[in-house]
Motif scaffolding. Structure first.
Motif, PDB file in Angstrom:
ATOM      1  N   LEU A 136       0.847  -1.333   0.039  1.00 36.46           N
ATOM      2  CA  LEU A 136      -0.126  -0.496  -0.093  1.00 36.46           C
ATOM      3  C   LEU A 136       0.753   1.073  -0.220  1.00 36.46           C
ATOM      4  CD1 LEU A 136      -2.823  -0.913   2.388  1.00 36.46           C
ATOM      5  CD2 LEU A 136      -2.981  -0.485  -0.015  1.00 36.46           C
ATOM      6  N   LYS A 137       1.329   0.750  -0.639  1.00 39.01           N
ATOM      7  CA  LYS A 137       3.020   2.743  -0.558  1.00 39.01           C
ATOM      8  C   LYS A 137       3.256   2.774  -2.237  1.00 39.01           C
ATOM      9  CE  LYS A 137       5.440   0.716   3.352  1.00 39.01           C
ATOM     10  NZ  LYS A 137       6.916   0.269   3.702  1.00 39.01           N
ATOM     11  N   LYS A 140       0.108   6.508  -4.623  1.00 39.67           N
ATOM     12  CA  LYS A 140      -0.590   7.581  -5.597  1.00 39.67           C
ATOM     13  C   LYS A 140      -0.168   8.404  -6.826  1.00 39.67           C
ATOM     14  CE  LYS A 140      -1.317  12.676  -3.737  1.00 39.67           C
ATOM     15  NZ  LYS A 140      -0.309  13.728  -2.520  1.00 39.67           N
ATOM     16  N   SER A 141       0.536   8.384  -7.128  1.00 41.50           N
ATOM     17  CA  SER A 141       1.015   8.167  -8.135  1.00 41.50           C
ATOM     18  C   SER A 141       0.239   7.324  -9.440  1.00 41.50           C
ATOM     19  CB  SER A 141       2.742   8.193  -8.898  1.00 41.50           C
ATOM     20  OG  SER A 141       2.653   6.682  -8.649  1.00 41.50           O
ATOM     21  N   TYR A 142      -0.326   6.417  -9.155  1.00 37.93           N
ATOM     22  CA  TYR A 142      -0.848   6.044 -10.012  1.00 37.93           C
ATOM     23  C   TYR A 142      -2.333   6.476  -9.933  1.00 37.93           C
ATOM     24  CZ  TYR A 142      -4.661   2.298 -10.917  1.00 37.93           C
ATOM     25  OH  TYR A 142      -5.625   1.688 -10.560  1.00 37.93           O
ATOM     26  N   GLU A 145      -2.303   9.176 -12.389  1.00 42.98           N
ATOM     27  CA  GLU A 145      -2.280   8.996 -13.514  1.00 42.98           C
ATOM     28  C   GLU A 145      -3.544   8.811 -14.258  1.00 42.98           C
ATOM     29  OE1 GLU A 145       0.306   8.914 -17.717  1.00 42.98           O
ATOM     30  OE2 GLU A 145      -0.242   9.786 -15.723  1.00 42.98           O
ATOM     31  N   ILE A 146      -4.020   7.694 -13.546  1.00 45.74           N
ATOM     32  CA  ILE A 146      -4.794   7.350 -14.334  1.00 45.74           C
ATOM     33  C   ILE A 146      -6.447   8.694 -13.842  1.00 45.74           C
ATOM     34  CG2 ILE A 146      -7.559   6.199 -13.673  1.00 45.74           C
ATOM     35  CD1 ILE A 146      -5.415   4.625 -15.003  1.00 45.74           C
ATOM     36  N   ASN A 147      -6.596   9.660 -12.748  1.00 43.59           N
ATOM     37  CA  ASN A 147      -7.258  10.925 -13.411  1.00 43.59           C
ATOM     38  C   ASN A 147      -7.151  11.758 -14.655  1.00 43.59           C
ATOM     39  OD1 ASN A 147      -7.817  14.243 -12.081  1.00 43.59           O
ATOM     40  ND2 ASN A 147      -9.260  12.422 -11.873  1.00 43.59           N
ATOM     41  N   ARG A 148      -5.650  11.862 -14.530  1.00 46.08           N
ATOM     42  CA  ARG A 148      -5.388  12.560 -15.803  1.00 46.08           C
ATOM     43  C   ARG A 148      -5.435  12.086 -17.656  1.00 46.08           C
ATOM     44  NH1 ARG A 148      -1.359  13.149 -19.917  1.00 46.08           N
ATOM     45  NH2 ARG A 148      -0.324  10.688 -19.527  1.00 46.08           N
ATOM     46  N   VAL A 198      -8.699   2.143  -5.406  1.00 41.16           N
ATOM     47  CA  VAL A 198      -7.344   1.267  -5.108  1.00 41.16           C
ATOM     48  C   VAL A 198      -7.385   2.706  -3.849  1.00 41.16           C
ATOM     49  CG1 VAL A 198      -5.152   1.095  -5.467  1.00 41.16           C
ATOM     50  CG2 VAL A 198      -6.591   0.210  -7.116  1.00 41.16           C
ATOM     51  N   GLU A 199      -7.385   4.021  -4.259  1.00 42.06           N
ATOM     52  CA  GLU A 199      -6.957   4.816  -3.607  1.00 42.06           C
ATOM     53  C   GLU A 199      -8.166   5.121  -2.042  1.00 42.06           C
ATOM     54  OE1 GLU A 199      -7.901   9.528  -3.258  1.00 42.06           O
ATOM     55  OE2 GLU A 199      -8.496   8.457  -4.899  1.00 42.06           O
ATOM     56  N   GLY A 200      -9.351   4.497  -2.303  1.00 41.94           N
ATOM     57  CA  GLY A 200     -10.334   4.280  -1.485  1.00 41.94           C
ATOM     58  C   GLY A 200      -9.570   3.310   0.176  1.00 41.94           C
ATOM     59  N   ILE A 201      -8.940   2.251  -0.517  1.00 46.40           N
ATOM     60  CA  ILE A 201      -7.991   1.168   0.250  1.00 46.40           C
ATOM     61  C   ILE A 201      -7.366   1.436   0.649  1.00 46.40           C
ATOM     62  CG2 ILE A 201      -7.438  -1.017  -0.063  1.00 46.40           C
ATOM     63  CD1 ILE A 201      -8.635  -1.983  -2.103  1.00 46.40           C
ATOM     64  N   ALA A 202      -6.434   2.762  -0.305  1.00 53.92           N
ATOM     65  CA  ALA A 202      -5.238   2.862   0.464  1.00 53.92           C
ATOM     66  C   ALA A 202      -5.479   3.854   1.303  1.00 53.92           C
ATOM     67  CB  ALA A 202      -4.398   3.772  -0.316  1.00 53.92           C
ATOM     68  N   VAL A 203      -6.345   4.437   1.635  1.00 52.04           N
ATOM     69  CA  VAL A 203      -6.864   5.424   3.092  1.00 52.04           C
ATOM     70  C   VAL A 203      -7.022   5.372   3.934  1.00 52.04           C
ATOM     71  CG1 VAL A 203      -8.179   7.127   3.496  1.00 52.04           C
ATOM     72  CG2 VAL A 203      -7.343   7.625   0.995  1.00 52.04           C
ATOM     73  N   LYS A 204      -8.257   3.589   3.225  1.00 53.70           N
ATOM     74  CA  LYS A 204      -8.774   3.257   4.548  1.00 53.70           C
ATOM     75  C   LYS A 204      -7.738   2.207   5.672  1.00 53.70           C
ATOM     76  CE  LYS A 204     -12.356   0.771   4.006  1.00 53.70           C
ATOM     77  NZ  LYS A 204     -13.464  -0.088   3.302  1.00 53.70           N
TER      78      LYS A 204
END
Length: 206
Positions: A136-137, A140-142, A145-148, A198-204
């Motif tokens: 889980l490190k 964030k860059s992933y 980039e997907i959003n871009r 994935v972002e939700g998992i990382a935050v949780k």
């Protein structure tokens, strides 16, 4: 933070990576539509169907593993959502590609190559990110980039639809081509949904 097994069961991450790698292969297969004659497109669609079946198998294996595991690396609902979201990407790619054959298009619509390129990059970035779920490190860059890339896909979609309405006078052709460019835009949206999960998992789990 969810309870974790030590040593951690890594097979979940292997399965997520395998699912994402199938998406890389599928998006690469799309480019064959640009290279072959219309009479050869069915073979491309058939190969994508094979990949879609393989993705279904990977999804079922993930779900079965969740259901049979006493302890999972993170929340079960998140695992279900991530598996389903990856599967949605493949379904949309395969279904939309099939329309190219079913609608008996002549020339590939202008701009479709650019949609294929964006989807291929989204698949590559997603496949690169999946192994990092283990720690889980550096994730964030992933999702950035997907959003871009999704923003790029949105802008391209608007451009393609506008050009279609402005330059095509055959109403049936407009309907056919719009269904295809809309479908590939939906696939780009599906990749963004994967990133959101994935972002939700990382935050949780942080």
């Amino acid at each position: 933070m969810g309870f974790r097994l030590t040593p951690q069961d890594t097979s979940f991450f292997t399965l997520f990576t395998s699912s994402a790698e199938l998406l890389v292969e599928a998006t690469r297969e799309l480019t064959r539509f640009l290279e072959v004659e219309p009479s050869k497109r069915q073979a491309v669609a058939d190969r994508l169907k094979e990949l879609e079946h393989a993705a279904d198998d990977a999804t079922h294996e993930l779900i079965n593993k969740v259901n049979s595991s006493f302890i999972t690396p993170f929340d079960r609902e998140d695992i279900h959502n991530l598996a389903a979201s990856l599967d949605d990407c493949m379904d949309l790619i395969e279904e939309t590609a099939d329309l190219i054959v079913l609608y008996r298009l002549g020339d590939i619509p202008e701009g479709l190559a650019d949609q294929f390129e964006i989807l291929a990059r989204m698949a590559e970035v997603t496949a690169e990110a999946m192994p990092r779920l283990r720690s889980l490190k550096d994730l964030k860059s992933y999702w950035i980039e997907i959003n871009r890339l999704e923003n790029q896909a949105d802008a391209l979609h608007r451009k393609l639809v506008a050009a279609l309405f402005n330059n095509t006078h055959d109403a049936v052709e407009v309907i056919k081509v719009k269904a295809i460019v809309d479908g590939f835009e939906d696939a780009a949206d599906a990749f963004e949904k994967v990133a959101h999960v994935v972002e939700g998992i990382a935050v949780k789990e942080s």
